[in-house]
Design a protein around this motif. Structure first.
Motif, PDB file in Angstrom:
ATOM      1  N   PRO A 144       0.720  -1.307   0.002  1.00  0.00           N
ATOM      2  CA  PRO A 144       0.194  -0.028  -0.138  1.00  0.00           C
ATOM      3  C   PRO A 144       0.686   1.414   0.023  1.00  0.00           C
ATOM      4  O   PRO A 144       2.074   1.152   0.422  1.00  0.00           O
ATOM      5  CB  PRO A 144      -0.711  -0.107   1.474  1.00  0.00           C
ATOM      6  N   PHE A 145       0.258   2.274  -0.755  1.00  0.00           N
ATOM      7  CA  PHE A 145       1.062   3.781  -0.936  1.00  0.00           C
ATOM      8  C   PHE A 145       0.622   4.788   0.215  1.00  0.00           C
ATOM      9  O   PHE A 145      -0.434   4.978   0.292  1.00  0.00           O
ATOM     10  CB  PHE A 145       0.845   4.134  -2.169  1.00  0.00           C
ATOM     11  N   PRO A 146       1.431   5.516   0.650  1.00  0.00           N
ATOM     12  CA  PRO A 146       0.788   6.817   1.071  1.00  0.00           C
ATOM     13  C   PRO A 146       0.270   7.760  -0.071  1.00  0.00           C
ATOM     14  O   PRO A 146       0.530   7.315  -1.254  1.00  0.00           O
ATOM     15  CB  PRO A 146       2.131   7.532   1.837  1.00  0.00           C
ATOM     16  N   ALA A 147      -0.487   8.676   0.433  1.00  0.00           N
ATOM     17  CA  ALA A 147      -1.055   9.493  -0.502  1.00  0.00           C
ATOM     18  C   ALA A 147      -1.128  10.977  -0.401  1.00  0.00           C
ATOM     19  O   ALA A 147      -1.186  11.213   0.826  1.00  0.00           O
ATOM     20  CB  ALA A 147      -2.517   8.884  -0.985  1.00  0.00           C
ATOM     21  N   VAL A 148      -1.141  11.555  -1.416  1.00  0.00           N
ATOM     22  CA  VAL A 148      -1.322  13.044  -1.289  1.00  0.00           C
ATOM     23  C   VAL A 148      -2.746  13.672  -2.062  1.00  0.00           C
ATOM     24  O   VAL A 148      -2.852  13.146  -3.241  1.00  0.00           O
ATOM     25  CB  VAL A 148      -0.226  14.077  -1.858  1.00  0.00           C
ATOM     26  N   VAL A 149      -3.701  14.208  -1.392  1.00  0.00           N
ATOM     27  CA  VAL A 149      -4.932  14.744  -1.965  1.00  0.00           C
ATOM     28  C   VAL A 149      -4.572  16.004  -2.667  1.00  0.00           C
ATOM     29  O   VAL A 149      -3.934  17.012  -1.955  1.00  0.00           O
ATOM     30  CB  VAL A 149      -5.779  14.846  -0.969  1.00  0.00           C
ATOM     31  N   VAL A 150      -4.731  16.040  -3.763  1.00  0.00           N
ATOM     32  CA  VAL A 150      -4.464  17.465  -4.662  1.00  0.00           C
ATOM     33  C   VAL A 150      -5.744  18.213  -4.969  1.00  0.00           C
ATOM     34  O   VAL A 150      -6.679  17.573  -5.667  1.00  0.00           O
ATOM     35  CB  VAL A 150      -3.387  17.147  -5.857  1.00  0.00           C
ATOM     36  N   LEU A 151      -5.925  19.204  -4.346  1.00  0.00           N
ATOM     37  CA  LEU A 151      -7.248  20.058  -4.536  1.00  0.00           C
ATOM     38  C   LEU A 151      -7.264  20.815  -5.887  1.00  0.00           C
ATOM     39  O   LEU A 151      -6.242  21.300  -6.331  1.00  0.00           O
ATOM     40  CB  LEU A 151      -7.359  21.064  -3.526  1.00  0.00           C
ATOM     41  N   GLY A 152      -8.193  20.501  -6.838  1.00  0.00           N
ATOM     42  CA  GLY A 152      -8.494  21.147  -7.879  1.00  0.00           C
ATOM     43  C   GLY A 152      -7.426  20.811  -9.223  1.00  0.00           C
ATOM     44  O   GLY A 152      -7.541  21.676 -10.000  1.00  0.00           O
ATOM     45  N   GLY A 153      -6.620  20.000  -8.633  1.00  0.00           N
ATOM     46  CA  GLY A 153      -5.709  19.543  -9.955  1.00  0.00           C
ATOM     47  C   GLY A 153      -4.512  20.894  -9.907  1.00  0.00           C
ATOM     48  O   GLY A 153      -3.774  20.959 -10.737  1.00  0.00           O
ATOM     49  N   PHE A 154      -4.208  21.488  -8.857  1.00  0.00           N
ATOM     50  CA  PHE A 154      -3.378  22.461  -8.911  1.00  0.00           C
ATOM     51  C   PHE A 154      -2.899  22.722  -7.536  1.00  0.00           C
ATOM     52  O   PHE A 154      -3.386  23.182  -6.788  1.00  0.00           O
ATOM     53  CB  PHE A 154      -4.256  23.919  -9.017  1.00  0.00           C
ATOM     54  N   GLY A 155      -1.445  22.034  -7.392  1.00  0.00           N
ATOM     55  CA  GLY A 155      -0.686  22.222  -6.030  1.00  0.00           C
ATOM     56  C   GLY A 155       0.439  21.770  -6.257  1.00  0.00           C
ATOM     57  O   GLY A 155       1.318  22.267  -7.199  1.00  0.00           O
ATOM     58  N   ALA A 156       1.171  21.020  -5.228  1.00  0.00           N
ATOM     59  CA  ALA A 156       2.470  20.607  -5.205  1.00  0.00           C
ATOM     60  C   ALA A 156       2.528  19.460  -6.700  1.00  0.00           C
ATOM     61  O   ALA A 156       1.661  18.908  -6.948  1.00  0.00           O
ATOM     62  CB  ALA A 156       2.830  19.747  -4.163  1.00  0.00           C
ATOM     63  N   ASP A 157       3.749  19.569  -7.506  1.00  0.00           N
ATOM     64  CA  ASP A 157       4.020  18.762  -8.655  1.00  0.00           C
ATOM     65  C   ASP A 157       3.652  17.387  -8.644  1.00  0.00           C
ATOM     66  O   ASP A 157       4.238  16.584  -7.719  1.00  0.00           O
ATOM     67  CB  ASP A 157       5.583  19.032  -9.238  1.00  0.00           C
ATOM     68  N   THR A 158       2.661  16.750  -9.151  1.00  0.00           N
ATOM     69  CA  THR A 158       2.218  15.642  -9.114  1.00  0.00           C
ATOM     70  C   THR A 158       3.339  14.566  -9.479  1.00  0.00           C
ATOM     71  O   THR A 158       3.219  13.348  -8.879  1.00  0.00           O
ATOM     72  CB  THR A 158       0.995  15.185  -9.709  1.00  0.00           C
ATOM     73  N   ALA A 159       4.223  14.912 -10.522  1.00  0.00           N
ATOM     74  CA  ALA A 159       4.977  14.171 -10.912  1.00  0.00           C
ATOM     75  C   ALA A 159       6.133  13.922  -9.565  1.00  0.00           C
ATOM     76  O   ALA A 159       6.735  12.707  -9.409  1.00  0.00           O
ATOM     77  CB  ALA A 159       5.850  14.518 -12.081  1.00  0.00           C
ATOM     78  N   ALA A 160       6.512  14.802  -9.029  1.00  0.00           N
ATOM     79  CA  ALA A 160       7.184  14.557  -7.839  1.00  0.00           C
ATOM     80  C   ALA A 160       6.699  14.008  -6.807  1.00  0.00           C
ATOM     81  O   ALA A 160       7.558  13.009  -6.157  1.00  0.00           O
ATOM     82  CB  ALA A 160       7.776  16.169  -7.228  1.00  0.00           C
ATOM     83  N   ILE A 161       5.423  13.854  -6.571  1.00  0.00           N
ATOM     84  CA  ILE A 161       4.728  13.278  -5.525  1.00  0.00           C
ATOM     85  C   ILE A 161       4.849  11.740  -5.932  1.00  0.00           C
ATOM     86  O   ILE A 161       5.272  11.044  -4.956  1.00  0.00           O
ATOM     87  CB  ILE A 161       3.265  13.551  -5.410  1.00  0.00           C
ATOM     88  N   THR A 162       4.428  11.270  -7.074  1.00  0.00           N
ATOM     89  CA  THR A 162       4.478   9.984  -7.679  1.00  0.00           C
ATOM     90  C   THR A 162       5.961   9.435  -7.426  1.00  0.00           C
ATOM     91  O   THR A 162       6.230   8.387  -7.122  1.00  0.00           O
ATOM     92  CB  THR A 162       4.017   9.806  -9.066  1.00  0.00           C
ATOM     93  N   ALA A 163       6.955  10.352  -7.953  1.00  0.00           N
ATOM     94  CA  ALA A 163       8.532   9.868  -7.976  1.00  0.00           C
ATOM     95  C   ALA A 163       8.878   9.561  -6.387  1.00  0.00           C
ATOM     96  O   ALA A 163       9.677   8.675  -6.180  1.00  0.00           O
ATOM     97  CB  ALA A 163       9.235  10.874  -8.514  1.00  0.00           C
ATOM     98  N   ALA A 164       8.205  10.311  -5.417  1.00  0.00           N
ATOM     99  CA  ALA A 164       8.524   9.827  -4.254  1.00  0.00           C
ATOM    100  C   ALA A 164       7.769   8.624  -3.593  1.00  0.00           C
ATOM    101  O   ALA A 164       7.999   8.288  -2.333  1.00  0.00           O
ATOM    102  CB  ALA A 164       8.031  11.138  -3.326  1.00  0.00           C
ATOM    103  N   GLY A 165       7.104   8.063  -4.446  1.00  0.00           N
ATOM    104  CA  GLY A 165       6.406   6.786  -4.200  1.00  0.00           C
ATOM    105  C   GLY A 165       5.039   7.041  -3.488  1.00  0.00           C
ATOM    106  O   GLY A 165       4.382   5.987  -2.692  1.00  0.00           O
ATOM    107  N   ALA A 166       4.415   8.013  -3.637  1.00  0.00           N
ATOM    108  CA  ALA A 166       3.218   8.176  -3.115  1.00  0.00           C
ATOM    109  C   ALA A 166       2.212   8.377  -4.244  1.00  0.00           C
ATOM    110  O   ALA A 166       2.270   8.818  -5.169  1.00  0.00           O
ATOM    111  CB  ALA A 166       3.044   9.717  -2.336  1.00  0.00           C
ATOM    112  N   ALA A 167       0.838   7.921  -3.767  1.00  0.00           N
ATOM    113  CA  ALA A 167      -0.139   8.026  -4.832  1.00  0.00           C
ATOM    114  C   ALA A 167      -0.714   9.485  -4.866  1.00  0.00           C
ATOM    115  O   ALA A 167      -0.619  10.283  -4.004  1.00  0.00           O
ATOM    116  CB  ALA A 167      -1.252   7.143  -4.419  1.00  0.00           C
ATOM    117  N   VAL A 168      -1.250   9.724  -5.973  1.00  0.00           N
ATOM    118  CA  VAL A 168      -1.936  11.320  -6.075  1.00  0.00           C
ATOM    119  C   VAL A 168      -3.553  10.882  -6.107  1.00  0.00           C
ATOM    120  O   VAL A 168      -4.332   9.970  -6.818  1.00  0.00           O
ATOM    121  CB  VAL A 168      -1.690  11.729  -7.218  1.00  0.00           C
ATOM    122  N   ILE A 169      -4.286  11.574  -5.280  1.00  0.00           N
ATOM    123  CA  ILE A 169      -5.862  11.719  -5.072  1.00  0.00           C
ATOM    124  C   ILE A 169      -6.108  13.072  -5.709  1.00  0.00           C
ATOM    125  O   ILE A 169      -5.873  13.782  -5.075  1.00  0.00           O
ATOM    126  CB  ILE A 169      -6.207  11.452  -3.626  1.00  0.00           C
TER     127      ILE A 169
END
Length: 278
Positions: A144-169
């Motif tokens: 299972p993965f940690p996850a970051v909730v991204v509001l409105g598709g506009f926040g911290a870079d999702t590629a960086a989040i995924t590269a860190a091993g976390a899911a993007v919600i």
């Protein structure tokens, strides 16, 4: 001189480091009280604290300096870490009264599903029901993965989040609280439950939606997402929403608001004159 490209690369690296360091250990770098709350799955560990004597707008004290966060409403100052739990609740209640409106406690029933590509949320409370959904993008691996909730598709870079091993919600706040509606005809999943004339503002309604997503993750079998390793991010108005979501739910291990402005991270008294954003 730092160029725009350089700033972007620096921010991407910072985000990746923050996500990896914080979410992978479920809040080890945060305050001990927050660790305890997150480990126990507690949205608000001070919910049972009595908060008497909340001031009204006409009796707020005049203070030329920033207020002391460790001085309680009764004028005494906390002297032990154990007292912070209820002092935090005082600050929360003040923020609700004068800025955001009230965040209701967890509804009577929150159900839903977690899959490898989405989350559904269904809420029932006092005879009313509503629901919304969010998409999920997983990194490589089995989880299972940690996850970051991204509001409105506009926040911290999702590629960086995924590269860190976390899911993007990917969470659409407007499904929970829509902008541009009259104060007596508010719309969205939150207001379907608590009424179209609720005094709760959009930012806290959006934060309530993030909390309900976490409820559903907690109820899942844990094979896809880790319930105790959730972050939240957003930029501009969604940065305000991310800030509020993280401040009002202690299960969130990492909060990354970007350029949140008034009612976000900056102090209100930093705004020249009157006219803070409504």
């Amino acid at each position: 001189m730092i160029t725009t490209l350089a700033r972007s690369k620096i921010r991407t690296r910072i985000v990746a480091l923050a996500v990896a360091a914080t979410l992978s250990v479920a809040g080890v770098v945060t305050m001990a009280s927050t660790e305890a709350a997150a480990a126990a799955g507690v949205e608000n560990e001070g919910a049972d604290c009595a908060v008497p004597g909340l001031p009204d707008a006409g009796s707020l004290p005049t203070n030329s300096k920033l207020p002391d966060p460790f001085r309680k409403l009764d004028g005494t100052r906390i002297s032990a870490k154990s007292e912070w739990r209820c002092r935090r609740e005082e600050i929360k209640r003040l923020a609700e009264r004068f800025v955001y409106g009230e965040k209701p406690v967890k509804p009577a029933s929150v159900t839903g599903t977690v899959s490898r590509n989405g989350i559904t949320v269904n809420v029932n409370h006092n005879g009313r029901s509503s629901g919304f959904s969010a998409s999920v993008s997983l990194p490589s691996g089995s989880g299972p993965f940690p996850a970051v909730v991204v509001l409105g598709g506009f926040g911290a870079d999702t590629a960086a989040i995924t590269a860190a091993g976390a899911a993007v919600i990917s969470y659409d706040p407007y499904a929970v609280g829509r902008e541009g509606t009259p104060r007596n005809n508010k719309q969205g999943a939150f207001y379907s439950i608590y009424g179209s004339s609720s005094s709760t503002g959009l930012l806290l309604a959006w934060g309530w939606g993030v909390s309900r997503i976490i409820d559903v993750i907690e109820q899942s079998d844990g094979s896809i997402l880790q319930a105790d390793a959730t972050g939240v991010t957003g930029c501009s108005r969604f940065g305000k929403g991310a800030f509020v979501a993280g401040a009002f739910d202690q299960r969130i291990a990492l909060t990354m608001p970007i350029e949140s402005g008034s009612a976000g991270v900056p102090i209100f008294r930093g705004i020249p004159g009157e006219g803070a954003q409504s």
